[in-house]
Each structure stands twice: as structure tokens, then as C-alpha cells.
Design an enzyme around this catalytic site. Structure first.
Site, PDB file in Angstrom:
ATOM      1  N   GLY A  42       0.855  -1.186   0.000  1.00 60.62           N
ATOM      2  CA  GLY A  42       0.000   0.000   0.000  1.00 60.62           C
ATOM      3  C   GLY A  42       0.887   1.230   0.000  1.00 60.62           C
ATOM      4  O   GLY A  42       2.056   1.168  -0.402  1.00 60.62           O
ATOM      5  N   ARG A 337     -13.551  13.367  13.938  1.00 65.85           N
ATOM      6  CA  ARG A 337     -14.412  12.221  13.658  1.00 65.85           C
ATOM      7  C   ARG A 337     -15.034  11.591  14.887  1.00 65.85           C
ATOM      8  O   ARG A 337     -16.183  11.184  14.856  1.00 65.85           O
ATOM      9  CB  ARG A 337     -13.582  11.158  12.941  1.00 65.85           C
ATOM     10  N   GLU A 453      -0.463   2.021   8.566  1.00 70.06           N
ATOM     11  CA  GLU A 453      -1.570   1.792   9.501  1.00 70.06           C
ATOM     12  C   GLU A 453      -1.290   0.624  10.441  1.00 70.06           C
ATOM     13  O   GLU A 453      -1.852   0.548  11.530  1.00 70.06           O
ATOM     14  CB  GLU A 453      -2.879   1.557   8.718  1.00 70.06           C
ATOM     15  N   LEU A 469      -2.690   8.862   5.113  1.00 71.50           N
ATOM     16  CA  LEU A 469      -1.915   8.832   3.866  1.00 71.50           C
ATOM     17  C   LEU A 469      -0.570   9.494   4.099  1.00 71.50           C
ATOM     18  O   LEU A 469       0.472   9.021   3.645  1.00 71.50           O
ATOM     19  CB  LEU A 469      -2.687   9.555   2.759  1.00 71.50           C
TER      20      LEU A 469
END
Ligand code: FAD
Ligand code: SF4
Ligand code: FES
Lengths: 670, 246
Positions: A42, A337, A453, A469
């Protein structure tokens, strides 16, 4: 073993520079003699593999998909942060550092976060040089937008497909190295365990997912970049194959697992509609820049909407409760969030949810469309523009900004979000916990690194938007390539690591035994049956809000599911072929252990912070009533768990967190 | 809904494949196509049979894995989507649905519906990149101004997800839309110019080597492309190739 974070001494702003000036380097000619395994391609693994190969190391990279380009990073929508201050709105390295530490509810490591903020600007330069087509303004310069929890515009984006474009950038850098023979790419390969020699990570056991063959791969160091473990909940925004296997296997071989209970529940996902559902879809947080979140003020209107006798557009402005704007005037719809998610849950629990399941709130673009429409009418000098014209002009702007997200929503829900507000609800999204690493990104296994992550280090108890990211690419392009060199400098004379050794024999046997068990077990229930049951316990008792009783029950229930799994699981097909059920079985077996440790970690942490909300720990009065109550006196530490067999027996090690450059404060977004 | 599925089953690359009939019941119109496949697979596993192997991962239309040929169309009857974005509301109770792997000589079947798209990888490795060092010592990003128009067009080309629907749907199994999209992205950006000629030559040469057919301007690829990659990209690739060969 004592935990040593290896944070360099000295003022925070000089730490990274000083560190780089003093580490051991590997001579370019010697790098050819050193092999590095990178598991996962990733943003973190892809950028690391490309850069290590560029430096001259021999890289072997692994991914379970058929191409690095399909790693889950591809799905990231909203953007990537960087302290460039191109907008001149007061951004700086310090401010990005401050926002990230505060956003993480003061549970991340200061030195790591500062370094992240420091290298963030380089990331954008690097990606632009690689041809990543970031959004531009009319003057040809890079455009920015804003994300939750911050007061500046520092998020770079490529439409709603930022992760895709950044990953394609890293992927192209990898392709260049594959073509040069510096990266050997193993697609459709899954790492199933790590091999240690004299205590150091020296290789992995992987399964070729096409042929089923078990392979041995050796290297001087192993880098784990396998992403997050949100799929422990079964339903999440993660890709179907996202898993914890590599992280969990290194944990079982000696890597401590940190803060497993910190999970991000993202506020803007498409609500679930039925039991058959296989995953949840995220609508980028960037939508909150322009969308206003509300539920009806009156419960009668909620009922009418659910019955279908009223439409959301029938309610006037003052019949709506814009609860985020009401509760958090300074940040409004752009609160972080965790705050937005809990506020949505609070309204839905109180009975104001607007869909059939009672688990949805509105995200409304009508006001933005009108505002942009009027602005456009002015710009284009259209006098007395009609409401339709204004709408048309405004819609074009919203479409340019979020078109693909609106289309995605319409495809799934079958409603046009330009005409009627979207329905959203929180869903499991990102895991802030992960493998414990020191400042060098090395785990407690020497020579075994963990980035992206999959590690724990930079986001504390909550991750602000657009910073995963950033962390993945910072780790892969700019941090690991330095820190790993310091370690590998000792290995220039080691020579190739042989794979025909007892250490490899032993781990390969463990892996094979487990696979044989699965394909031979005469159980009666599918892997998904167990995964769904685990997911339900996780969501109900270890989800958005947790309490001691629920967590204690969850631990016992997960253990019981695990025991049943090992008796009753059924895996058709054989070991020596492509067998997707077998792949899932191994991953779910690991989730069944991780889930229990997760609950245990949540139980120990008797405070609320970020993505971890303990019902027993909420502010009882004053302006912060109902908000999370952190307890810095007793819990300003990273919990790092050492494996001791059953997850319930794991031993807790504490890395005390020091806040020297940022004062610990109540986190208020009011 | 109750449905009959006719699915291509093939044990491995060397085995002979065949269509097999299955029945699924109680399918909700809100399900995605892949969720319907999950229902079938759960049913197969419970009866001790091997589930149907198919590629999928993100399930939100972006990873490009979920390749399937449904009722004679790549990714099925809807437009502008991947299979994971296809919803069962596109079908009716009692329908028979035919499900096959993408078929192209350059995409050999690995198992059931899973095909090998490594040819795409090798094309990218042949030049689908800008040769910049990943050292972080690059110039400041804003010192390379790019017009909004060029950036947007490059972005449109760059949205290709590498799914292979264009190849699967083309009567010549041409990969030109895919390669054209990648060539275009870099051709439109100033950063990509220095290597432009080599890039297009090498990528096209590799494409030919992999056994993809030629483009005869039928345009089926554009119709089936889930990301709306336009034929203009093929034209731009051809122009770039001509320029490179001058
Ligand atoms: C829908 C969605 C939207 C998001 N949007 C944003 C955003 O706008 N901004 C932001 O900053 N963040 C966003 N995030 C978070 C961010 O995308 C991820 O945290 C980040 O991409 C993770 O990158 P990674 O490299 O660590 O892991 P991944 O991209 O998940 O890569 C994991 C890799 O490991 C491989 N792998 C896994 N296990 C194994 C194994 N056992 N053996 C071999 N290979 C293995 C996989 O094949 C893959 O290559 C979003 C996340 C989601 C889910
Ligand atoms: S051009 Fe379209 S159809 Fe072809 S691979 Fe790319 S996205 Fe798929
Ligand atoms: S599963 Fe990723 S595009 Fe369909």
C-alpha cells in the site's frame, strides 16, 4: 523487557535532523549485499519498497492482491495533509504537529508526530514530481481543502480519489525498480509467519495463493506494512481482504501490540441496510466542508419521514436540528471524527434517526449549492438569476468537487444526493492501534519493522482526516529508509541468509500444520459464520461506546466463539490450490485472538479518549457535559501488550508519554 | 428474488472448464452483485462444495479487482460501474444470469472467474512511470505550475483502475484504452515530458508482446469502461507514438 522508545535527546525541532546526522550509513556498494523483505505494498509498503530499492538494497515485496496498485490505500478518498502554508492561512510544522497531537487526544508520541509534520511538505513535492495529478487552481498552483479538527486548509487532494493517485505514484516508482530488477514482486502471496534467527527477524513464510505452495524467503530485515485491522468488526469500510495476520503473527513471535482498543469510527458512511451486507462504504469526510448535518427537531417529523409521508426537503430550516453547529459553534460540521460520530449516535439513540433502522442522519448540500450558485452568478455577471439557474450553477461546482462521491452514493442507495440530503451513519474505519514501534519504526523484534496503519505510533487515540496517507508515505519514503540503514549497517558482512535451517523448518511446519488442520477439519460451519458473530460482539460491546461489564462479557464471548471455531469450522477444497475459504479461515482465526486482546485493552483503559469512549468516564457537568473525560494522571501511556499464550494472559507494558512541547489540555472543539 | 446462475467453473489454469447451474433464493434487490455471490458461496460451503472463486477486494469500485463477465458484458448490464457496484435491482425475479471470467488470450484463467492480469503489470513496468529519485530532494511542488485544464485531463486519464474490462469487451482483445490512459496522464503533465518518447514506445512494444490485439476503432472499450476513460486517450497515444518515431 523494558520498553525503550529510542526518542533522540534534544529540542523537538532538531531531533530528526540530529538523528540523521549521527546514524550509521551503509555504503552504496554494500547495499547490494543486503536483502529487505517488505510485506504489503500500500502507500506505506509501496513507497518503502521503491525507496529502499532506489537506495540500492535488494527488495522482495509481497501483496495478497494481484497487483500492488490494488492495495487498500487505493480507496482513500479525501486527501493528504501537509504543512505547506500555500494558502497563507497560518499553517506551519508546529501547527500540524499541534493539531495532530490534540486530535489524537494526547495519546501519541510527540517526537514521532513532530517528525511527521516536518517531512509532510516533502511528500507533496515528491508526489508531484512523480506525476500525481493533484487538484490545481486556475493559476496552475496546488489547491487545498480543509478536514475535521483543524482551522487551516492544508489538505491536498486529487478529486475524491486521492489515495488512488498517491498509490499509483508509489506503484509507478515500484514499477521502475521492478524493471531494474531491484524489486522482486510477489503478487498473490500471503505472509503467514515470520522467521527469527538468533532473535532477529530474518525471513518469512509465505503462501503462493495461486498454487498453495508454502515458500521460504530470507532477508536481513523484515518490514511489515500490511494495513489496519478494522475487519475484526466484520463490517467496516476496509477492503474485504484487509487483515491482521502479519501483525498478529509477529506479535506472537515477540512484537508488542499497542493500543488495540483505539479504533476510529468514521461519521460519514452509508448506513447499513440489511443483514446480507458485506461491507460499509465511506463517504469522504471532505463532504463536511460543504454538507450540513442535521436531524429533525421534532420527533413527529422523524416518524413522518420514516413512514414516507414527509420528505427531508419538506422541513424548513427551523424544523431542523443542526446538532453539530449547535453543540460545537467553533468547528461546527468540521469537528473531529470521534466527536461527530458520537454526536450522531447520541441523536439516533434518542430516537431521531431518519431511516428505517433508526441509524442515519442527514448530510445536506442544499445550502452549499445555493451559496456556490449565487457566487457563480456574480462571477459570471448574471443579473437576477432565477432559482433554477442558481441551482444549476451551484450544482456544477459541487459536482466538480465531489462528483464521484455523489455518483457512488446514488449507485448504492438509488437516490440523487443533489436533490435530497444524503443519509449517513458512523462505521468502523481505521485502527490507530497496531504493532508497537520505537522512534526507528522497529518493533520489539530486532530487525522487524512496522510502518503505515499497521503500527501504532502517530495518531494517538483518534486520527484526524487526511493524516493516514501522510503517515504511510512519510514512513515509507522518508523515515524508514534512514532508520533501517542504521540497523543494517551491522549486516554488511553477514552474507545471504540461508533458508535451509532448523529455524525455517520449524516455522514452516507450524504454518503447514495449521493449513492441514483447516482443510481436514470436519466442521459444519463456514468461516463467515464465525466472523459475523465476532463482528457482532465487537460492535455491540467494544464499539462506539464501551463499559466494564460489556467488555468483560465480550472477552468471554469471543473466547467461546474462538473455541467453537476451532471445533466447527469447515473449509472445503484443498491446500494445494487457490482456496479463498482457506485464506479467510487463517485471517479470521487471528481476528478471534486479536478481538479478545482488543476488549482487554479497552477494559484496562478506564478513561475516555478519542476513539475509545468509556461510558463510565464522561464529563458530568459544565460546558463539556457529556464529552469524553480523559484521565492524564493515570493513563497518559501507550499500552503495549506482550504475548503469553491466551489473549487474556497478555502482559501489559506501559510506555509513559511525555508532553514537553504541548501542554496537556482538555480537548475542546466548542 | 429467485435466480438461476450459470457459472463458469474451472479448477485451475490447465483444467477444462464448464458452465454449471446454481439456484439462489431470497435475493434482496438492495444487495450488490457480489453480495449475491456471497450468498451462493455460503450455500456451497454449507453443502461441502467448493465456493466459486472470484477476485474482489475494495467493493467500492476503485481497486479494479472484481472482473466478471455477466450476461455477455464486462461488469454486467449497468454503465460506468464495476461488478461490486452492480446492484441486484438491475435484475428480475426468475432471471437466469450467465457469469464467466474475462476472456482474452493475454488474461489466462487461474480458477473459476479469476484471471491473470500480469500482462498489465509488465506493460507498466516497461515505462509507466517518471524516473524521479524517491529521495525527497525534489523541487517545491508549486514550482511546477500546471494549468487546471491539463491537471484535470491528466486526472481523468489517471482514474483508470486497471480492471481489464476494455480488453475483455474488445473483439480484438486490445489493451489500447488502458495503455492510452497511462500514456496520456504523463503526456499531459510537464514532469513526464523528458521520457515521453521512450515511454510510449516501450509500453506499446510490451503491449504487443503480451499478445493483445489491435484497435479497430469499434469503441466497445469506452462503453464498458467503468471509469469513463475516453477514446481520446487512444488517439493521444497514437499521436505520441508517431511523434516518438519521427
Ligand atoms: C474508504 C477509506 C477511505 C480513506 N480515506 C482516507 C483519506 O482520505 N485520507 C487519509 O489520510 N486516509 C484515508 N484512509 C486511511 C488510509 O487509506 C489507510 O490508513 C492507509 O491507506 C493504509 O495504508 P497502508 O499502506 O498502511 O496499508 P494498505 O494500503 O491497507 O496496504 C496493505 C498491504 O498489505 C498487503 N497485505 C496485507 N496482509 C498481508 C499478508 N499477510 N501478506 C502479504 N501481504 C499482505 C496488502 O496486499 C496490501 O498491499 C481511508 C481508508 C479507507 C478505508
Ligand atoms: S481503461 Fe477502463 S476498462 Fe480499461 S482497465 Fe482502465 S478502467 Fe478498466
Ligand atoms: S471489488 Fe474493488 S472494484 Fe470491485
Amino acid at each position: 523487557m523494558a520498553l525503550d522508545s529510542r526518542v533522540p535527546k534534544g529540542p523537538i525541532k532538531d531531533k530528526w535532523t540530529d538523528y540523521k546526522n549521527h546514524i550509521n550509513l551503509v555504503n552504496p556498494a554494500n547495499k547490494r549485499h543486503i536483502d529487505v523483505i517488505v510485506v504489503g505494498t500500500g502507500l506505506a509498503g509501496g513507497s518503502a519498497a521503491a525507496t529502499l530499492a532506489e537506495l540500492g538494497y535488494n527488495v522482495k515485496a509481497f501483496a495478497y492482491q494481484d497487483s500492488p496498485r490494488r492495495a487498500h490505500s487505493i480507496a482513500a478518498q479525501g486527501g493528504i495533509n501537509a504543512a505547506k502554508n500555500y494558502q497563507g492561512d497560518g499553517d506551519s510544522t508546529y501547527r500540524l504537529f499541534y493539531d495532530t497531537v490534540k486530535g489524537g487526544d494526547y495519546r501519541s508520541r510527540e517526537a514521532n508526530v513532530y517528525r511527521l509534520a516536518e517531512v509532510s511538505a516533502n511528500i507533496i513535492d515528491q508526489c508531484v514530481a512523480q506525476g500525481v495529478p493533484f487538484a490545481r487552481d486556475y493559476g496552475g498552483l496546488l489547491d487545498n481543502r480543509s478536514f475535521g479538527g483543524v482551522l487551516v486548509s492544508r489538505t491536498f487532494y486529487a478529486k475524491g480519489q486521492t489515495g488512488q493517485q498517491l498509490l499509483l505514484g508509489a506503484y509507478s516508482a515500484m514499477n521502475r525498480q521492478i524493471a531494474r530488477g531491484k524489486i522482486e514482486m510477489f503478487n498473490r502471496h500471503e505472509m503467514l509467519d515470520v522467521v527469527k534467527v538468533d532473535g532477529k527477524a530474518r525471513g518469512i513464510i509465505a503462501r503462493n495463493l495461486i498454487t498453495g505452495e508454502i515458500e521460504r524467503h530470507s532477508a536481513h530485515a523484515v518490514v511489515i506494512a500490511t494495513g489496519g485491522y478494522g475487519n475484526v468488526y466484520f463490517l467496516s469500510t476496509n477492503a474485504m481482504g484487509s487483515n491482521a495476520t502479519a501483525a498478529w503473527k509477529i506479535h506472537k513471535k515477540g512484537a508488542y501490540f499497542a493500543n488495540p482498543c483505539y479504533t476510529q469510527i468514521h461519521p460519514t458512511c452509508i448506513p447499513r441496510s440489511g443483514d446480507y451486507q458485506s461491507k460499509l462504504t465511506l463517504m469522504s469526510e471532505s463532504l463536511r466542508n460543504d454538507g450540513r448535518i442535521w436531524v429533525p427537531k421534532n420527533i413527529e417529523d422523524v416518524k413522518a419521514i420514516r413512514e414516507g409521508s414527509k420528505k427531508p426537503t419538506d422541513l424548513s430550516e427551523d424544523e431542523r436540528d443542526y446538532y453539530l453547529e449547535r453543540r460545537y459553534p467553533a468547528f461546527g460540521n468540521l469537528v473531529p471524527r470521534d466527536v461527530a460520530s458520537r454526536a450522531a449516535k447520541e441523536r439516533c439513540d434518542a430516537g431521531y434517526g431518519v431511516n428505517a433502522t433508526g441509524e442515519a442522519v442527514y448530510l445536506d448540500f442544499a445550502a452549499a449549492i445555493e451559496r456556490y450558485g449565487k457566487e457563480q452568478a456574480k462571477i459570471h455577471n448574471i443579473k437576477n438569476a432565477s432559482a433554477e439557474k442558481i441551482y444549476e450553477l451551484g450544482q456544477a461546482i459541487v459536482e466538480a468537487k465531489y462528483g464521484n462521491l455523489f455518483q457512488m452514493y446514488e449507485k448504492i442507495v438509488d437516490q440523487n444526493p443533489y436533490k435530497t440530503p444524503m443519509m449517513i451513519y458512523p462505521a468502523v474505519h481505521y485502527t490507530m492501534g497496531g504493532v508497537w514501534v520505537d522512534y526507528n519504526l522497529m518493533t520489539t523484534i530486532p530487525g522487524c519493522y512496522c510502518i503505515g496503519e499497521a503500527n501504532f505510533s502517530d495518531h494517538g487515540a483518534n486520527r484526524l482526516g487526511a493524516s493516514a496517507l501522510m503517515q504511510g508515505l512519510a514512513d515509507g519514503y522518508f523515515v524508514l529508509p534512514y532508520t533501517i540503514g542504521d540497523y543494517l549497517a551491522d549486516d554488511i558482512r553477514t552474507g545471504k541468509i540461508p533458508t535451509d535451517t532448523p529455524e525455517f523448518d520449524e516455522v514452516e511446519k507450524e504454518v503447514k500444520d495449521r493449513i492441514d488442520f483447516f482443510v481436514n477439519n470436519k466442521g459444519t460451519k463456514s468461516v463467515d459464520y464465525f466472523h459475523k458473530r465476532l463482528g457482532k460482539v465487537m460492535w455491540d460491546k467494544v464499539g462506539m461506546a464501551r463499559n466494564a461489564q460489556g467488555l468483560t462479557e465480550a472477552m468471554a464471548e469471543i473466547k467461546a466463539i474462538r473455541e467453537e471455531f476451532w471445533k466447527e469450522v469447515k473449509v472445503p477444497g484443498s491446500a494445494n490450490e487457490m482456496n479463498t475459504e482457506l485464506e479467510k479461515a487463517g485471517r479470521v482465526a487471528d481476528f478471534l485472538e486479536l478481538g479478545e486482546l482488543f476488549a482487554k485493552d479497552a477494559l484496562v483503559r478506564e478513561e475516555s479518549c478519542g476513539g475509545h469512549f468509556r461510558e463510565e468516564s464522561a464529563e458530568e457537568s459544565g460546558p463539556q457535559k457529556g464529552e469524553a473525560k480523559r484521565n492524564d494522571k493515570d493513563f497518559a501511556f501507550v499500552s503495549a501488550w506482550e504475548y503469553k499464550g491466551e489473549p487474556a494472559d497478555a502482559v501489559l507494558h506501559k510506555e509513559e508519554l511525555e508532553f514537553k512541547d504541548i501542554e496537556l489540555k482538555q480537548r475542546s472543539y466548542k | 428474488m429467485n435466480l438461476t446462475l450459470k457459472i463458469w467453473r474451472q479448477k485451475d489454469a490447465s483444467a477444462k472448464g464448464q458452465m454449471v447451474d446454481y439456484k439462489v433464493t431470497d435475493i434482496s434487490e438492495h444487495m450488490s452483485f457480489l453480495e449475491m455471490m456471497d450468498v451462493l458461496n455460503e450455500q456451497l460451503v454449507n453443502s461441502g462444495e467448493e465456493p466459486v472463486a472470484f477476485d474482489h477486494d475494495c467493493r467500492e469500485g476503485i481497486c479494479g479487482m472484481c472482473s466478471m463477465y455477466i450476461n455477455g458484458e464486462a461488469h454486467g448490464p449497468d454503465r460506468g460501474i464495476t461488478t461490486c457496484q452492480l446492484h441486484m435491482r438491475m435484475f428480475k425475479d426468475g432471471d437466469t444470469i450467465t457469469i464467466e471470467p474475462f476472456r482474452a488470450a493475454a488474461f489466462p484463467v487461474i480458477k473459476d472467474l479469476v484471471v491473470d492480469r500480469m500482462a498489465f503489470e509488465r506493460i507498466q513496468q516497461a515505462g509507466g512511470y517518471i524516473s524521479v529519485n524517491t529521495s525527497g530532494n525534489t523541487q517545491d511542488a508549486n514550482s511546477i505550475p500546471i494549468s487546471k485544464h491539463a491537471a484535470d485531463e491528466a486526472m481523468d486519464a489517471a482514474t483508470c483502475i486497471g480492471c481489464g474490462a476494455c480488453v475483455a469487451t474488445c473483439k480484438n482483445s486490445s489493451a489500447m484504452l488502458f495503455v492510452g490512459a497511462k500514456v496520456s496522464q504523463y503526456a499531459l503533465l510537464p514532469q513526464g515530458q523528458i521520457e515521453a518518447a521512450d515511454r510510449v514506445k516501450n509500453m506499446v512494444a510490451q503491449m504487443d508482446l503480451e499478445g493483445f490485439g489491435n484497435c479497430t476503432n469499434t469503441g466497445a472499450c469506452e462503453v464498458e469502461c467503468p471509469k469513463g476513460i475516453s477514446l481520446d486517450n487512444i488517439a493521444r497515444m497514437n499521436r505520441e507514438l508517431m511523434k516518438a518515431n519521427l
